[in-house]
Design an enzyme around this catalytic site. Structure first.
Site, PDB file in Angstrom:
ATOM      1  N   LYS A  35       0.837  -1.204   0.000  1.00 31.52           N
ATOM      2  CA  LYS A  35       0.000   0.000   0.000  1.00 31.52           C
ATOM      3  C   LYS A  35       0.872   1.254   0.000  1.00 31.52           C
ATOM      4  CE  LYS A  35      -3.928   0.574   2.583  1.00 31.52           C
ATOM      5  NZ  LYS A  35      -4.677   0.777   3.822  1.00 31.52           N
ATOM      6  N   GLU A 150     -12.677  11.839  14.478  1.00 30.38           N
ATOM      7  CA  GLU A 150     -12.991  12.244  13.093  1.00 30.38           C
ATOM      8  C   GLU A 150     -14.498  12.179  12.878  1.00 30.38           C
ATOM      9  OE1 GLU A 150     -14.287   9.931  10.818  1.00 30.38           O
ATOM     10  OE2 GLU A 150     -14.078   8.134  12.050  1.00 30.38           O
ATOM     11  N   PHE A 151     -14.990  13.035  11.979  1.00 31.47           N
ATOM     12  CA  PHE A 151     -16.410  12.984  11.591  1.00 31.47           C
ATOM     13  C   PHE A 151     -16.483  12.973  10.063  1.00 31.47           C
ATOM     14  CE2 PHE A 151     -16.212  15.120  15.717  1.00 31.47           C
ATOM     15  CZ  PHE A 151     -17.063  14.333  16.464  1.00 31.47           C
ATOM     16  N   ARG A 153     -17.464  11.547   6.468  1.00 31.22           N
ATOM     17  CA  ARG A 153     -18.384  10.649   5.764  1.00 31.22           C
ATOM     18  C   ARG A 153     -17.717  10.170   4.491  1.00 31.22           C
ATOM     19  NH1 ARG A 153     -22.880  14.948   4.992  1.00 31.22           N
ATOM     20  NH2 ARG A 153     -20.933  16.073   4.820  1.00 31.22           N
ATOM     21  N   LYS A 223     -17.969  11.322  20.121  1.00 33.32           N
ATOM     22  CA  LYS A 223     -17.901  10.548  18.873  1.00 33.32           C
ATOM     23  C   LYS A 223     -18.910   9.394  18.867  1.00 33.32           C
ATOM     24  CE  LYS A 223     -16.722   8.691  15.141  1.00 33.32           C
ATOM     25  NZ  LYS A 223     -16.694   9.207  13.808  1.00 33.32           N
ATOM     26  N   CYS A 279     -18.989   2.294   9.982  1.00 42.11           N
ATOM     27  CA  CYS A 279     -19.085   3.026  11.259  1.00 42.11           C
ATOM     28  C   CYS A 279     -20.364   2.751  12.048  1.00 42.11           C
ATOM     29  CB  CYS A 279     -18.964   4.524  10.999  1.00 42.11           C
ATOM     30  SG  CYS A 279     -17.310   4.990  10.501  1.00 42.11           S
ATOM     31  N   LYS A 282     -21.151  -0.823  13.635  1.00 40.53           N
ATOM     32  CA  LYS A 282     -20.115  -1.155  14.624  1.00 40.53           C
ATOM     33  C   LYS A 282     -20.172  -0.204  15.826  1.00 40.53           C
ATOM     34  CE  LYS A 282     -15.848   0.373  13.433  1.00 40.53           C
ATOM     35  NZ  LYS A 282     -15.014   1.144  14.325  1.00 40.53           N
TER      36      LYS A 282
HETATM   37  C1  UDX Z   1     -20.708   7.986   9.260  1.00 39.27           C
HETATM   38  C2  UDX Z   1     -20.846   9.346   9.984  1.00 39.27           C
HETATM   39  O1  UDX Z   1     -21.783  10.164   9.277  1.00 39.27           O
HETATM   40  C3  UDX Z   1     -19.491  10.008  10.112  1.00 39.27           C
HETATM   41  O2  UDX Z   1     -19.606  11.213  10.848  1.00 39.27           O
HETATM   42  C4  UDX Z   1     -18.576   9.043  10.854  1.00 39.27           C
HETATM   43  O3  UDX Z   1     -17.344   9.591  11.134  1.00 39.27           O
HETATM   44  C5  UDX Z   1     -18.459   7.751  10.077  1.00 39.27           C
HETATM   45  O4  UDX Z   1     -19.754   7.188   9.926  1.00 39.27           O
HETATM   46  P1  UDX Z   1     -20.527   7.156   6.745  1.00 39.27           P
HETATM   47  O5  UDX Z   1     -20.432   5.766   7.322  1.00 39.27           O
HETATM   48  O6  UDX Z   1     -19.556   7.517   5.676  1.00 39.27           O
HETATM   49  O7  UDX Z   1     -20.321   8.240   7.909  1.00 39.27           O
HETATM   50  O8  UDX Z   1     -22.002   7.290   6.199  1.00 39.27           O
HETATM   51  P2  UDX Z   1     -23.241   8.273   6.270  1.00 39.27           P
HETATM   52  O9  UDX Z   1     -23.236   9.204   5.121  1.00 39.27           O
HETATM   53  O10 UDX Z   1     -23.338   8.879   7.602  1.00 39.27           O
HETATM   54  O11 UDX Z   1     -24.437   7.208   5.995  1.00 39.27           O
HETATM   55  C6  UDX Z   1     -24.536   6.032   6.806  1.00 39.27           C
HETATM   56  C7  UDX Z   1     -25.617   5.078   6.324  1.00 39.27           C
HETATM   57  O12 UDX Z   1     -26.899   5.581   6.653  1.00 39.27           O
HETATM   58  C8  UDX Z   1     -25.668   4.779   4.826  1.00 39.27           C
HETATM   59  O13 UDX Z   1     -25.883   3.384   4.657  1.00 39.27           O
HETATM   60  C9  UDX Z   1     -26.855   5.571   4.323  1.00 39.27           C
HETATM   61  O14 UDX Z   1     -27.456   4.987   3.179  1.00 39.27           O
HETATM   62  C10 UDX Z   1     -27.785   5.505   5.525  1.00 39.27           C
HETATM   63  N1  UDX Z   1     -28.735   6.635   5.627  1.00 39.27           N
HETATM   64  C11 UDX Z   1     -28.258   7.910   5.801  1.00 39.27           C
HETATM   65  C12 UDX Z   1     -30.101   6.407   5.595  1.00 39.27           C
HETATM   66  O15 UDX Z   1     -30.557   5.256   5.459  1.00 39.27           O
HETATM   67  N2  UDX Z   1     -30.967   7.463   5.740  1.00 39.27           N
HETATM   68  C13 UDX Z   1     -30.528   8.735   5.902  1.00 39.27           C
HETATM   69  O16 UDX Z   1     -31.367   9.641   6.028  1.00 39.27           O
HETATM   70  C14 UDX Z   1     -29.133   8.968   5.929  1.00 39.27           C
END
Ligand code: UDX
Length: 484
Positions: A35, A150-151, A153, A223, A279, A282
């Site tokens: 990597k 971290e936050f 997405r 978090k 995320c 888990k």
């Molecule tokens: C998430 C958090 O948003 C982020 O802050 C954290 O650090 C990591 O986890 P991510 O896993 O990239 O980010 O996804 P996110 O955009 O938050 O969506 C999560 C899941 O929820 C997806 O499967 C999405 O399809 C679903 N979702 C989201 C819904 O079903 N309905 C919604 O209204 C929003």
């Protein structure tokens, strides 16, 4: 500032590249030498907007890659830990990677360092990290530990980093506070945003990134609680959608009404087949386990997970009830990724649903704009094939299923779709269309929390407000469509 980022996975790589972008000297470390070699050639292992150009911009300049933790620690003032914290069999976070990295960091501390936990970890991890560093030879006066969750997405991680809603700094001493404030100064002062090369913000931004100062323990809790709250919002709206469906109301209208209350807000209120990704599933389980360890029964979090799992089973049941039996049926599927804009299929509802459909004897032809290579590693069946585009997936199918909210799936040529499908049936797990529009195009349209869209000439065979039968004991017992 000289920064080491230990772990070049999703969070680590985005953080390393973005720290270089805001002016720091960064060494990104990983124990996977293949990597590191690929990154040194400018190859990005993940699908993430702006990452390739930023890597190109800073590689060989402010950004270096290395396989040596010791070297990176010695050459840095701040050391971010961004290794994985996967789920253990009991649901708790497995912190063995963090611990292993801590051993190596400890023996490389010979001058003042700040060690910062950025991966998602349970509350009190900073405390354990400090003890581990001391036990493994780090001189007590030479280091501090802090939490800076971290936050990010997936799909918008670079802009999430550069234009954050907030930066949380959890630090228990002045040295840590000052160092972390200095690291984020280009964002908190707004200086970065005035530069001509700055990555543009996709929406509105208020000029300066807010920084919230807390104790380390509070930051760790922020978090877990943030992710659990967002997951709860999704499960809540999915539960309301199931009621809406049963009584013939429209969940989109319900959400518009709920979301316009400024105390609730319109975001994360899209009903569907549930959340997935690396995320939310888990973190909800890990936070539940943290609560249990503190002697608190946070039963609400168990419900959040249960509703999320049930959402997939309900969808499979919906497919079954639309097509009568599934054995031998040919299903077109749009979507594999856990959400749009990513190639990530970890805990993707789409994968769980496809597995359940294959188990029931269906033939599945699937298309996803980014996630096919990953799905090929995870799914195997001689009844599964991959299509070149949405229309290829729909061709001669008994029904078309929409499982990921990719934008391109929301603008399909409906007359063409109808001509291609054997039966004009679309079952949408992401509510991308208006039922009346699909019905006008001659398509029977099932979605989540809304009445079925039925073309006039087919009204005899489908009742638009037909009540869905509740999920049966059999659905639960079979565990169909459970998380992959
Ligand atoms: C998430 C958090 O948003 C982020 O802050 C954290 O650090 C990591 O986890 P991510 O896993 O990239 O980010 O996804 P996110 O955009 O938050 O969506 C999560 C899941 O929820 C997806 O499967 C999405 O399809 C679903 N979702 C989201 C819904 O079903 N309905 C919604 O209204 C929003």
């Amino acid at each position: 500032m000289r920064i080491a980022v230990i772990g070049s996975g999703y969070v680590g790589l985005v953080s390393a590249v973005c720290f270089s972008e805001i002016g720091h000297e960064v060494i990104s470390v990983d124990n996977d030498s293949a990597k590191i070699a690929a990154l040194e050639r400018g190859e990005v292992p993940i699908h993430e907007r702006f990452l390739p150009e930023l890597l190109q911009r800073h590689l060989g300049g402010r950004l270096r890659f290395s396989s040596s933790i010791a070297q990176a620690v010695q050459e840095s003032d701040a050391v971010f830990i961004t290794v994985g914290t996967p789920q253990s069999e009991t649901g708790e976070a497995d912190l063995s990677f963090v611990e292993a990295v801590a051993y190596e960091i400890a023996s490389a501390i010979h001058s003042p360092k700040l060690v910062i936990e950025k991966s998602t970890v349970p509350v009190s991890t900073c405390e354990s990290l400090r003890k581990t560093l001391l036990l493994n030879g780090a001189p007590s006066g030479l280091f501090s530990v802090a939490s800076n969750p971290e936050f990010l997405r997936e799909g918008t991680a670079v802009t999430d980093f550069l234009y954050p809603d907030r930066i949380v700094v959890g630090a228990d001493d002045q040295f840590s506070v000052a160092l972390l404030q200095a690291i984020y100064q280009p964002l908190t002062s707004g200086d970065y945003y005035t530069q001509s090369h700055a990555i543009p913000h996709p929406g509105q931004f208020h000029g300066k990134a807010p920084l919230i100062l807390t104790t380390a323990k509070s930051a760790e809790l922020i978090k877990h609680a943030s992710n659990a709250f967002l997951a709860m919002k999704i499960s809540f709206i999915n539960a309301v959608a199931n009621i809406s469906e049963a009584v013939g109301a429209d969940i989109q209208q319900v959400c518009a009404g709920i979301g316009s209350d400024s105390r609730i807000g319109p975001k994360f209120l899209n009903a569907g087949i549930g959340y997935g990704g690396s995320c939310f599933p888990k973190d909800v389980r890990a936070f539940h386990a943290v609560a249990a360890q503190c002697g608190y029964d946070f039963g609400l979090l168990g419900e959040v997970t249960r509703i999320n799992d049930e959402q997939r089973r309900r969808f499979v049941k919906r497919v079954r009830s639309a097509l009568w039996t599934l054995r031998g049926k040919r299903l077109g599927v749009l979507g594999l990724a856990f959400k749009d804009g990513t190639d990530d299929i970890r805990e993707s509802p789409a994968i769980g649903i496809i597995e359940a459909l294959l188990k029931e004897g269906a033939h599945v032809r699937v298309y996803d704009p980014a996630a096919v290579p990953n799905a090929k590693k995870a799914l195997s069946s001689d009844r599964l094939s991959y299509a070149d585009d949405s229309y290829d997936a729909a061709d001669a199918c008994d029904a078309l299923l929409i499982l990921t909210e990719w934008k391109e799936f929301a603008s399909l040529d409906l007359p063409r779709l109808k001509r291609l499908l054997k039966y004009p049936i679309v079952i949408d797990g992401r509510n991308l269309y208006e039922p009346s529009r699909m019905a006008s195009a001659g398509i029977i349209y099932h979605s989540i929390g809304r009445a079925t869209g039925v073309p006039d000439h087919l009204s005899e065979i489908v009742q638009p407000t037909e009540m869905e039968l509740p999920v049966t004991a059999r659905d639960f017992a079979s565990g169909a469509a459970s998380a992959s």
